[in-house]
Design a protein around this motif. Structure first.
Motif: not given
Length: 148
Positions: A29, A26, A24, A14, A18
């Motif tokens: 996450v 991140s 993405g 991720s 990104s």
């Protein structure tokens, strides 16, 4: 503590994506793993590594881009390229401290490659910018959000 490798690999991918043209997010996450109690220092290290590595891919792609400048489909004409080069000569290295900024940061890393910035200078500047961003996100999460 969860010892499964998949969450860590998910964060790495991720963070990497990104920093590239791939989609993405991140931050989501990173926040989810932090909320679940994962080690914040490891989260920071993996997210930063993935994001800086993605920026290095951008730098490399930028370094290869001028090979296609004679092609009709090339998106930048000679005048625009000269203007970008003048701008970069003025702000080049320092501009990478903004590489953490969404939307703006990723093109900056590509331009650094186009302008042949030395990788030994590129990596520490991007590492400082992106590592600081993830550290700030984790600090804010720790201060402002209830942990799960």
């Amino acid at each position: 503590m969860n010892t499964a490798i998949w969450p860590w690999l998910g964060l790495l991918f991720s963070a990497f994506s990104s920093a590239t043209v791939l989609p993405g997010s991140s931050e989501i996450v990173l926040g989810a793993l932090w909320w679940q109690g994962y080690n914040p220092l490891m989260l920071w290290a993996i997210a930063t590594f993935g994001n800086v590595t993605g920026s290095c891919l951008n730098w490399w792609l930028g370094s290869q881009l001028l090979r296609f400048s004679h092609k009709r489909w090339f998106p930048v004409d000679a005048e625009q390229l000269a203007k970008a080069e003048r701008w970069y000569q003025r702000w080049g290295s320092a501009s990478l401290l903004l590489s953490w900024v969404p939307v703006v940061g990723d093109p900056l890393t590509i331009v650094a490659g186009v302008m042949r910035m030395k990788l030994w200078l590129f990596v520490p500047l991007v590492l400082l910018a992106k590592g600081s961003r993830y550290a700030l996100l984790l600090l804010l999460a720790d201060q402002l959000l209830p942990k799960g």
